[in-house]
Design an enzyme around this catalytic site. Structure first.
Site, PDB file in Angstrom:
ATOM      1  N   GLU A  19     -90.031  74.789 130.200  1.00 12.59           N
ATOM      2  CA  GLU A  19     -90.506  75.382 131.460  1.00 12.59           C
ATOM      3  C   GLU A  19     -92.023  75.442 131.415  1.00 12.59           C
ATOM      4  O   GLU A  19     -92.620  75.709 130.358  1.00 12.59           O
ATOM      5  CB  GLU A  19     -89.937  76.794 131.652  1.00 12.59           C
ATOM      6  CG  GLU A  19     -90.523  77.458 132.904  1.00 12.59           C
ATOM      7  CD  GLU A  19     -89.797  78.714 133.359  1.00 12.59           C
ATOM      8  OE1 GLU A  19     -89.107  79.331 132.523  1.00 12.59           O
ATOM      9  OE2 GLU A  19     -89.934  79.066 134.541  1.00 12.59           O
TER      10      GLU A  19
ATOM     11  N   CYS B 239     -87.306  80.076 135.804  1.00 12.58           N
ATOM     12  CA  CYS B 239     -87.625  80.665 137.109  1.00 12.58           C
ATOM     13  C   CYS B 239     -88.554  79.775 137.932  1.00 12.58           C
ATOM     14  O   CYS B 239     -88.655  79.946 139.147  1.00 12.58           O
ATOM     15  CB  CYS B 239     -88.270  82.033 136.927  1.00 12.58           C
ATOM     16  SG  CYS B 239     -87.146  83.262 136.278  1.00 12.58           S
TER      17      CYS B 239
ATOM     18  N   ASN C 184     -81.151  78.208 138.932  1.00 13.23           N
ATOM     19  CA  ASN C 184     -81.478  78.646 137.574  1.00 13.23           C
ATOM     20  C   ASN C 184     -80.697  79.907 137.230  1.00 13.23           C
ATOM     21  O   ASN C 184     -79.532  79.838 136.876  1.00 13.23           O
ATOM     22  CB  ASN C 184     -82.988  78.849 137.431  1.00 13.23           C
ATOM     23  CG  ASN C 184     -83.351  79.490 136.106  1.00 13.23           C
ATOM     24  OD1 ASN C 184     -82.823  79.082 135.068  1.00 13.23           O
ATOM     25  ND2 ASN C 184     -84.192  80.494 136.101  1.00 13.23           N
ATOM     26  N   GLU C 185     -81.352  81.033 137.383  1.00 16.60           N
ATOM     27  CA  GLU C 185     -80.738  82.282 136.902  1.00 16.60           C
ATOM     28  C   GLU C 185     -80.322  83.097 138.116  1.00 16.60           C
ATOM     29  O   GLU C 185     -80.836  84.170 138.363  1.00 16.60           O
ATOM     30  CB  GLU C 185     -81.800  83.019 136.085  1.00 16.60           C
ATOM     31  CG  GLU C 185     -81.286  83.866 134.989  1.00 16.60           C
ATOM     32  CD  GLU C 185     -82.438  84.405 134.150  1.00 16.60           C
ATOM     33  OE1 GLU C 185     -83.407  84.950 134.708  1.00 16.60           O
ATOM     34  OE2 GLU C 185     -82.363  84.276 132.915  1.00 16.60           O
TER      35      GLU C 185
HETATM   36  O1  AHR Z   1     -87.746  81.853 129.674  1.00 14.54           O
HETATM   37  C1  AHR Z   1     -88.474  82.668 130.537  1.00 14.54           C
HETATM   38  C2  AHR Z   1     -87.678  83.073 131.770  1.00 14.54           C
HETATM   39  O2  AHR Z   1     -86.571  83.831 131.392  1.00 14.54           O
HETATM   40  C3  AHR Z   1     -87.061  81.942 132.530  1.00 14.54           C
HETATM   41  O3  AHR Z   1     -87.941  81.384 133.428  1.00 14.54           O
HETATM   42  C4  AHR Z   1     -85.925  82.569 133.243  1.00 14.54           C
HETATM   43  O4  AHR Z   1     -84.883  81.675 133.512  1.00 14.54           O
HETATM   44  C5  AHR Z   1     -85.549  83.727 132.351  1.00 14.54           C
HETATM   45  O5  AHR Z   1     -85.481  84.912 133.064  1.00 14.54           O
END
Ligand code: AHR
Length: 654
Positions: A45, A241, A372-373
């Site tokens: 990321e 994120c 993603n999350e």
């Molecule tokens: O790894 C950091 C962040 O942690 C990522 O962007 C997210 O997916 C998670 O909350």
């Protein structure tokens, strides 16, 4: 070498005279599960300056003047007022991706006039290396020449280009190269304008010639090498994120990251303003490292590509904005087009672009992440629409789906139950927890449904203080606890088919989130203890799980021992044993097999008596593998499992 390490090696080499408790028994002829080639991978990321200022080797910050403050990172230099001036100019009507350029006016040829770029916390420059400068420019009136110069903090020149004469009033790219005369961690780049007249300037770029595979617009070779050394099974990109954006307008849109770099629209990086305690106002995304480059580096390092796409939802920790479900078409089209970009024939629109960018062969995309999350029913609604559309056209693509940000809260249970009922392919579980959580959860998957979706342990890292605390350290306790947990992932490789530590990279001066797997400054990089744990698992992946037990019981924490074992098609049996206690444990290990074993095992150990030990730029290998040998007699070996140690034992079979 430190004395403690010498003692450790000596101790490892010593045979324990007496072993304690029941022997460890490895059923080497009885595979219990196949291990997927994807098992141990990488999560990338653009956080902590991982892309711009990190993996992406561009040295110029804000090269196209598209940051919110157009001259951020640049300083105007002039001998005296009036020597020249800079006008930031916008051509949005004709170039919406890269609207700004600067108009440089010199009314007099006398006196110095130019700009200095500060780089990303400086520029890392190496003596005798070649640097390639490019700039887009056009002449308006008169005759302007420019040349570039690298300088250290005192202004001492470290290398200088020949002058470039800007001629003609059409935009064109100019190139020049020069060699650095000294090494400097925090160099700056001066661009001097000479002559009289007016010239328009854009996309000032400086790269080292030596990038990964010597590619122009390339990646930092030392950082890619650390990844390649892991032998990762997959590369997940571009996050995290960052896929979601703080709001939908700043979500990651892959189509804006491919094609010529000057046409890739710069946007803010969501980590720029995320944490008040680690503000990074100069954090933007140039997308010089875009989707083509991600696919390419994945291929280089033998990793299956795993792109994650926005599913019409912005980050739920921020705006939590969603696209109305009746307006998801462009998002779904992005997913379908991405598959065509990766796998399509060169006669297709997106396959053709891949060819134009230099890769006519498909990238062999098999996995795709939807969101993603994310969490809540709003995710399920969008998941269904995406899945239907993608599976209709590309049934062979396996989809990776979110079960939220935490491994055991309400959000997790809701999505876990719902997506299982919907027969999801792969569930992406995230765990940012204490070291003790990792040790206590080494059995997490032992009782999971064997017939449901496969598991992707997509983001995990033990937090020495608390999640998002800036005080978290990549210390040995965290790494050791992750190793204990990973024995549980390996033992359950029939359902856990992928796993990756997160985040991956951090610039020592430009980070927002800690802990991270690999840290770097502008010249150096090092693997944390956690990196070596990941690397040892990935380098010793094996092909089949076999049982390793003590008194017929799995080792998942009793007597502070955790263990897993695999065999490989290269005729090896490989054991991974974690001792989380402060004392040495002498164990007899018995390999139950009909095959003949080599006379010696190779024993690789990560160990420290101090759980607070970390690696650093100054001392990068305080925790790193030590290799020794152990004798095997009658299919048995005796080993001292050192206090706080992770040991990998390799045995060749005939
Ligand atoms: O790894 C950091 C962040 O942690 C990522 O962007 C997210 O997916 C998670 O909350």
């Amino acid at each position: 070498m430190k004395i403690s390490r010498v003692i450790a090696i000596a101790a490892i080499l010593l045979y324990a005279c007496t072993t304690e408790g029941q022997p460890l028994v490895v059923k080497a002829d009885k595979p219990t599960a196949a291990i997927q080639p994807t098992m141990w991978g990488i999560f990338f990321e653009d956080i902590n300056l991982a892309a711009d200022g990190g993996l992406y080797a561009e040295l110029v910050k804000n090269r196209s003047f598209e940051f919110a403050s157009p001259l951020m990172g640049w300083t105007i230099q002039q001998a005296s007022p009036g020597t020249g001036n800079i006008l930031v100019t916008n051509r949005l009507e004709t170039d919406s991706a890269n609207p700004r350029y600067i108009r440089v006016t010199r009314n007099t040829a006398k006196g110095k006039f130019g700009l200095t770029n500060e780089g990303f916390r400086g520029m890392g420059i190496k003596q005798n290396e070649q640097y390639n400068f490019t700039v887009w420019a056009k002449s308006e009136t008169g005759n302007i020449e420019l040349h570039v110069q690298l300088v250290d903090s005192t202004g001492r020149a470290l290398g200088e280009s020949q002058p470039i004469n800007i001629s003609g009033n059409n935009w064109q790219q100019y190139k020049t190269s020069f060699t650095a005369t000294a090494t400097e961690l925090k160099a700056r780049m001066n661009v001097w304008f000479e002559g009289e007249g007016v010239a328009d300037i854009d996309m000032l770029s400086l790269f080292p010639q030596h990038t990964w595979k010597q590619r122009p617009n390339g990646l930092r070779a030392d950082l890619v090498q650390l990844l390649a050394d892991m032998k990762p099974g997959f590369l997940r990109f571009p996050g995290g994120c960052i896929v979601e954006g703080r709001e939908l307008a700043t979500r990651y849109q892959w189509k804006k990251t491919v094609g010529p770099v000057e046409d890739r629209q710069v946007i803010v990086n969501r980590w720029n303003t995320e944490f008040a305690h680690r503000p990074t106002p100069d954090y933007f995304q140039s997308f010089g490292l875009g989707f083509f480059e991600y696919f390419q580096v994945a291929e280089d390092i033998g990793a299956t590509p795993l792109p994650i796409l926005n599913c019409g939802m912005a980050c739920q920790f921020n705006s939590a904005e969603v696209v109305d479900t009746t307006q998801l078409d462009p998002y779904i089209q992005d997913a379908l087009d991405l598959i065509e970009f990766a796998n399509g024939d060169v006669s297709t629109k997106w396959g053709h672009l891949r060819e134009v960018m230099g890769h006519p062969d498909p990238f062999n995309l098999k996995l795709l992440g939807i969101g993603n999350e994310q969490w809540g029913p709003q995710y399920v609604e969008r998941y269904k629409i995406f899945t239907k559309a993608i599976k209709y056209k590309y049934p062979e693509i396996q989809l990776v789906n979110s079960v939220g940000p935490s491994p055991d809260d309400e959000r997790f249970h809701y999505l876990n139950d719902t997506l299982r009922k919907l027969n999801a392919d792969i569930l992406d579980e995230h765990y940012y927890s204490s070291p003790s959580w990792f040790q206590n959860n080494a059995n997490r998957y032992d009782d999971y449904d064997r017939n449901g979706p496969k598991i992707f342990a997509g983001e995990y890292a033990a937090q020495s203080v608390a999640t998002v605390s800036p005080l978290n350290k990549n210390n040995w306790l965290c790494a050791l606890s992750e190793a204990a947990f990973m024995t549980g992932l390996e033992r359950n490789a029939d359902i856990v088919q992928m796993a990756s530590y997160a985040p991956l990279f951090a610039h020592v001066e430009g980070w927002q989130w800690t802990p991270d797997l690999i840290w770097f400054d502008n010249l150096n990089s090092f693997g944390t203890p956690n990196y070596y744990v990941q690397k040892l698992f990935a380098n010793n992946k094996g092909d089949n799980v076999v049982a390793i037990t003590s008194d017929n019981k799995t080792l998942k924490g009793s007597d502070s021992l955790y263990a897993s074992a695999v065999t490989s098609t290269a005729n090896e049996v490989i054991l991974k044993i974690v001792n989380t206690s402060s004392r040495s444990i002498s164990k007899q290990i018995s390999i139950d097999t009909k095959r003949k074993l080599a006379a010696k095992a190779t024993v690789t150990t990560l160990q420290s008596n101090d759980l607070n030990t970390v690696n650093s730029i100054e001392s990068p290998k305080d925790i790193s593998p030590l290799v020794s040998e152990a004798e095997i007699k009658s299919r048995q070996l005796n080993l001292v499992l050192h206090p706080y140690s992770f040991t990998v034992i390799h045995i060749k079979m005939q």
